[in-house]
Design a protein around this motif. Structure first.
Motif, short mmCIF file in Angstrom:
data_model
loop_
_atom_site.label_atom_id
_atom_site.label_comp_id
_atom_site.label_asym_id
_atom_site.label_seq_id
_atom_site.Cartn_x
_atom_site.Cartn_y
_atom_site.Cartn_z
N ASP A 1 63.23 37.61 82.32
CA ASP A 1 64.08 39.01 82.80
C ASP A 1 62.75 39.61 83.29
OD1 ASP A 1 64.91 38.33 79.64
OD2 ASP A 1 63.06 39.59 78.55
N ILE A 2 64.42 40.96 83.94
CA ILE A 2 64.16 41.28 84.82
C ILE A 2 63.37 42.58 85.02
CG2 ILE A 2 64.90 42.02 86.79
CD1 ILE A 2 67.51 40.86 85.98
N THR A 3 62.14 43.24 85.19
CA THR A 3 62.15 45.11 85.36
C THR A 3 62.34 45.33 86.61
OG1 THR A 3 60.05 43.77 84.06
CG2 THR A 3 59.97 45.87 85.22
N GLU B 1 62.98 47.15 80.99
CA GLU B 1 63.23 45.72 80.88
C GLU B 1 64.46 44.64 80.34
OE1 GLU B 1 60.79 42.83 81.02
OE2 GLU B 1 59.88 44.33 81.78
N VAL B 2 65.27 44.42 81.05
CA VAL B 2 66.52 43.76 81.37
C VAL B 2 66.78 42.48 80.77
CG1 VAL B 2 69.04 43.38 82.33
CG2 VAL B 2 67.48 44.98 82.90
N ALA C 1 63.71 45.46 91.56
CA ALA C 1 63.46 44.33 90.05
C ALA C 1 63.43 43.03 90.56
CB ALA C 1 65.05 44.14 90.34
N SER C 2 62.09 42.61 89.41
CA SER C 2 61.19 41.85 88.68
C SER C 2 61.73 40.63 88.29
CB SER C 2 59.99 42.36 89.48
OG SER C 2 58.71 41.70 89.54
N GLN D 1 72.00 38.11 89.16
CA GLN D 1 71.43 39.78 88.88
C GLN D 1 70.29 40.91 89.53
OE1 GLN D 1 73.52 39.77 86.29
NE2 GLN D 1 73.15 40.61 85.21
N ALA D 2 69.52 40.62 89.92
CA ALA D 2 68.14 40.94 90.59
C ALA D 2 69.35 42.00 91.67
CB ALA D 2 66.56 40.53 90.57
#
Ligand SMILES: NC(=O)c1ccc[n+]([C@@H]2O[C@H](COP(=O)([O-])OP(=O)(O)OC[C@H]3O[C@@H](n4cnc5c(N)ncnc54)[C@H](O)[C@@H]3O)[C@@H](O)[C@H]2O)c1
Length: 334
Positions: free
Chosen positions: A226-228, A237-238, A131-132, A169-170
């Protein structure tokens, strides 16, 4: 009158948001007391409030370093808790709180874990491997003077506070828990601020899963955070704040107080029990123990009326997050 009785401790700051959330629950929640050390509320002393009003649920929204004693008092008075994030600032305090909360319900205010994106994600990516996070926000000088703990070493920082939800979240998406390898690259733009406003973070565990975070609070170009997520079956993508998955906004966010009431009334699982946040506490403790970060030279910065900009910061954040490379590894700020 029916409804679970709720009290709010720490009402003047972000507590205003909780007041609206309590009101939005209608007859299910009955606000019986507000408490703040500032004048203008029902009580200034939470212990007196607990004795006199005996609320069934207490929402704690005070500065992070005050959470533990207030939470312990509320639990001892028999209340269940919605405790703002970060619940506590050390693993030792986390364990003290967990022991005191045995048999009670304790929900932690990482509200993005109530996002419908969490349930849909595994179907899209399989098991999450990495998660990035890429986040570039603007915070003016006043952000760093708004409270006594703002910008203070051991209390605040872009990673543990402003981008706390992205980090939590990550961690939740990847399921990463310590022991892990943590590396950091932290910077600040103001000599009076003791913590990072700009940073990258990398967390890796031996099975190959990882979390990467690239963030700044000194960008006039906005990148939401946002989190990839890359998984065994795909990538996605989140947008954790707006419940977006690959650009689609999903309905059905569950509020944490509503979920706590459902837990009390019907045994519904808590979305954010204290145990789920232990990796965040471990990470926060490690970051907060770091020395003040490197101060960026004035010639790298652009002074604005209300603050300090790092020109090109959004581009650097995107590049770092895409390559999961620290700022120093992409030649930034050298
Ligand atoms: N979940 C989120 O999205 C979110 C957003 C903002 C803040 N927060 C969290 O909410 C909490 C409060 O943040 P804030 O920015 O409002 O902080 P703040 O410094 O403004 O403090 C909140 C209030 O607590 C009061 N207070 C301090 N000590 C108290 C005590 N012993 N008893 C009663 N009241 C007391 C202060 O007077 C203030 O009005 C923090 O834990 C923060 O991390 C969460």
């Amino acid at each position: 009158m029916t409804g679970t009785t709720v009290a709010l401790v720490g009402a003047a700051g972000h507590g205003a948001w909780h007041l609206r959330a309590i009101e939005a629950l209608g007859p299910r929640a009955r606000l019986v007391a507000t408490c703040d050390v500032q004048p203008g509320y029902d009580y200034t002393d939470h212990r007196l409030m607990l004795r006199e009003r005996r609320p069934e649920v207490v929402v704690v929204c005070t500065p992070p370093h005050t959470h533990l004693p207030i939470a312990l008092d509320a639990l001892a008075a028999g209340a269940d808790l919605l405790l703002e994030k970060p619940p506590v600032l050390s693993l030792a305090d986390h364990r003290t709180l967990a022991a005191a909360a045995a048999g009670r319900a304790l929900q932690v205010g990482f509200q993005a874990l109530g996002s419908p994106t969490m349930g849909r994600l595994p179907g899209l990516v399989g098991e999450a491997v990495s998660a990035s996070v890429a986040g570039a926000w603007w915070r003016p000088d006043t952000y760093w003077t708004r409270s006594s703990w703002s910008g203070r070493r051991g209390r605040d920082g872009a990673l543990v506070n402003a981008f706390a939800h992205a980090l939590m979240q990550a961690l939740a998406i990847t399921g990463i828990r310590p022991p892990w390898t943590l590396s950091l690259d932290r910077y600040r733009t103001r000599p009076t601020v003791e913590v990072e406003d700009t940073a990258t973070l990398r967390l890796e565990v031996p099975d190959g899963r990882s979390v990467f975070v690239a963030v700044t609070l000194c960008s006039t170009e906005f990148v939401p955070g946002d989190i990839t997520v890359t998984g065994t079956q795909g990538a996605c993508e989140v947008g954790y704040a707006q419940d977006r998955l690959d650009g689609e906004v999903l309905p059905g966010r569950i509020g944490l107080l509503e979920n706590l009431l459902d837990h009390r009334d019907r045994g519904t699982d808590l979305l954010v029990p204290l145990s789920r946040t232990e990796p965040f506490t471990v990470l926060a403790e490690a970051i907060l123990a770091e020395a003040p970060p490197a101060l960026l030279a004035a010639d790298r910065l652009a002074a604005r009326d209300d603050g300090v900009e790092i020109p090109g910061a959004a581009g650097l954040v995107r590049r770092a997050a895409a390559g999961r490379a620290h700022f120093r590894e992409i030649g930034a700020f050298q």
